[in-house]
Design an enzyme around this catalytic site. Structure first.
Site, mmCIF file in Angstrom:
data_model
loop_
_atom_site.group_PDB
_atom_site.id
_atom_site.type_symbol
_atom_site.label_atom_id
_atom_site.label_comp_id
_atom_site.label_asym_id
_atom_site.label_seq_id
_atom_site.Cartn_x
_atom_site.Cartn_y
_atom_site.Cartn_z
ATOM 1 N N GLU A 287 21.809 51.353 50.432
ATOM 2 C CA GLU A 287 22.825 52.385 50.186
ATOM 3 C C GLU A 287 22.246 53.681 50.732
ATOM 4 O O GLU A 287 21.238 54.183 50.245
ATOM 5 C CB GLU A 287 23.138 52.481 48.691
ATOM 6 C CG GLU A 287 24.483 53.158 48.403
ATOM 7 C CD GLU A 287 24.383 54.662 48.326
ATOM 8 O OE1 GLU A 287 24.644 55.325 49.366
ATOM 9 O OE2 GLU A 287 24.041 55.175 47.264
ATOM 10 N N CYS A 321 25.257 60.763 45.995
ATOM 11 C CA CYS A 321 25.782 60.240 47.257
ATOM 12 C C CYS A 321 27.297 60.187 47.236
ATOM 13 O O CYS A 321 27.939 60.143 48.282
ATOM 14 C CB CYS A 321 25.187 58.873 47.564
ATOM 15 S SG CYS A 321 25.382 57.673 46.242
#
Length: 516
Positions: A287, A321
């Site tokens: 990720e 994020c």
């Protein structure tokens, strides 16, 4: 077995909860400055080479001094994990799942203590810290149940054939290297580690350099829950000294990484190369960040949109994020949404998280502070600074949430992941153009759309290319099991943490067919 239900957040307006957290903060403050070892095969190893974990709200305060591994110790950790795998991989699934359930129960009882560590080491306000702890509990409860279900239902998905007994099994991969981020130092670290462990793998955990004490405390908790020695090695150290070594080692079977695009791409590249003696293709579960947008249509609830933008952009100082760093607003309502976001943001304060009156805390360290300050200068040349950006004259890394208006779609502030409290506003001539602008990045993690127009919402469902699309709500706050999380393009491998397919990343299917 009881069904999984998301862990509720703590109501800090309740006096009992407020006082319990305050007591835990005092308890944790009494432990500051301790020295912490590596953990290899259950053994505590102190090293002469160390580094300090610093309180980002008070850079003069040392949270803990951490032992630092070298390549020789990294080799020991890999070998220990490899040896333990031979036993752990044969441990019954329900026993492995029971470890997670016990750990979740312990963490639930010690929630305020871990909240306090998150506040002091990661600079999280108490609500953000509590959500981090709750998510860690959720990951363990969810993955434990998920692994049991996978193991007990795999064969039921096969087509029956007369004269044969066919059995499908999910078996573990081997030794994994887990490299978690600092921004969710408990939840994501715990989720990455326990997903691999419950699937029957052993791991080498290389904690984030900014938040190693939280990771150490979690490994201690796992040991308290009954985790056998060698299942998880705790190995802080620099990427240059042990990072590449771990990734390229012939015994490493998979790498689970959450962090920056640059580091993730390098790990992906290294993991694709075979080391001498390596007999498998390594898996990479990654990720790598996002450049997330909230699109506001000309037909929308503007108050709800503005509140969602501000909350998504400035919660935990934008260090997520999934944070909204771009507001893409239809020209008919652009001025109204911008003005309301400015009004809401003007009421936000950035300061020491131990002052519960502050909305958000510091950015994580000096490097982040300097990087974000550079983006402030860039933003001033690309658009109009409408609010914020001020820096506190304190020993903490505080930056007041900032809004820049009238950014072009290709501007730096609209393209690069900043990971800080900066929000860029961009005007769109139509809803279709707004979607084009939203998709105009290398990333594809989260996004949100505010509209009351059904045809526009349907267009967003099909055209907005992100892994997690939210409609008429903020773009942060994914709940385990409810919103499986992971993105497209340069945002990573779309592994969907907290979803029904996540554990597939850490297993391989074995078919056993016997002719009767």
């Amino acid at each position: 077995m009881k069904p999984y239900r998301p862990e509720p957040f703590t109501d800090f307006s309740d006096t009992e909860n407020h006082e319990a957290l305050a007591a835990s903060i005092r308890l944790v403050q009494g432990e500051l400055g301790r020295e912490y070892p590596l953990i290899i095969g259950g053994r505590r190893i102190m090293t002469e080479d160390t580094f300090n974990s610093i309180n980002p709200s008070n850079s003069s305060q040392i949270i803990g001094t951490m032992s630092k591994a070298n390549a020789q110790l990294a080799e020991q950790a890999i070998q220990s994990a490899g040896e333990t795998f031979q036993v752990w991989s044969q441990t019954p699934v329900r026993e492995r799942a029971r470890l997670l359930f016990k750990a979740a129960a312990i963490l639930r009882r010690r929630k305020h203590e871990f909240n306090a560590w998150l506040m002091l080491e990661a600079g999280k306000p108490r609500a953000e810290a509590d959500a981090d702890t709750a998510e860690a509990i959720d990951f363990m409860e969810y993955y434990g149940r998920q692994m049991i279900e996978m193991s007990e239902t795999a064969s039921s998905k096969l087509v029956w054939m007369n004269g044969e007994d066919n059995d499908l099994q999910y078996i573990p991969l081997g030794v994994g290297v887990v490299i978690p981020p600092w921004n969710f130092p408990l939840a994501i670290m715990a989720g990455m580690t326990t997903a691999a462990v419950v699937a029957g793998n052993t791991v080498v955990l290389k904690p984030a350099s900014a938040t190693p004490v939280v990771a150490f405390k979690f490994i201690e908790l796992m040991e308290e829950a009954g985790m056998p020695a060698g299942v998880a090695q705790f190995l802080p150290g620099s990427g240059s000294e042990i990072g590449d070594f771990l990734v390229t080692h012939k015994l490493t079977r998979f790498i689970s990484f959450t962090g920056s695009r640059e580091v993730g791409q390098r790990i992906f590249e290294l993991s694709a190369k075979s080391a001498p003696g390596q007999i498998w293709l390594k898996r990479f579960v990654g990720e790598l960040g996002g450049k997330d947008a909230i699109v506001v249509d000309g037909e929308a609830d503007l108050e709800a949109a503005a509140r969602a933008i501000v909350s998504s952009a400035f919660g935990y100082s934008g260090q997520k994020c999934s944070a909204c760093s771009r507001a893409i607003v239809h020209h008919k309502v652009y001025d109204a949404v911008l003005e309301r976001c400015i009004e809401l943001t003007a009421n936000l304060t950035a300061g020491d998280v131990l002052d519960f009156g502050n909305y958000t805390g510091p950015v994580i360290d000096r490097s982040a502070y300097n990087k974000i300050s550079g983006y402030m200068e860039t933003g001033a040349s690309e658009g109009r600074l409408m609010l914020g950006g001020g820096k506190a004259d304190t020993p903490g890394y505080f930056i007041q949430p900032a809004i820049f208006a009238d950014l072009g779609p290709d501007s730096v502030l609209m393209q690069e992941e900043i990971f800080g409290p900066i929000l860029a506003f961009c005007k769109a001539g139509s809803f279709d153009e707004a979607l084009d602008i939203a998709n105009n990045t290398d990333y594809g993690l989260t996004g949100a759309v505010f509209s009351t127009n059904p045809s526009h919402l349907e267009a967003a469902r099909s055209r907005f290319h992100v892994g997690n699309l939210y409609i008429n709500r903020k773009c942060t706050g994914a709940i385990v099991g409810v919103h499986p999380f992971g993105g497209f393009n340069m945002s990573g491998t779309d592994s969907k943490a907290g979803g029904p397919d996540y554990l597939l990343q850490f297993t391989q299917l074995k078919l056993i067919s016997e002719q009767l």
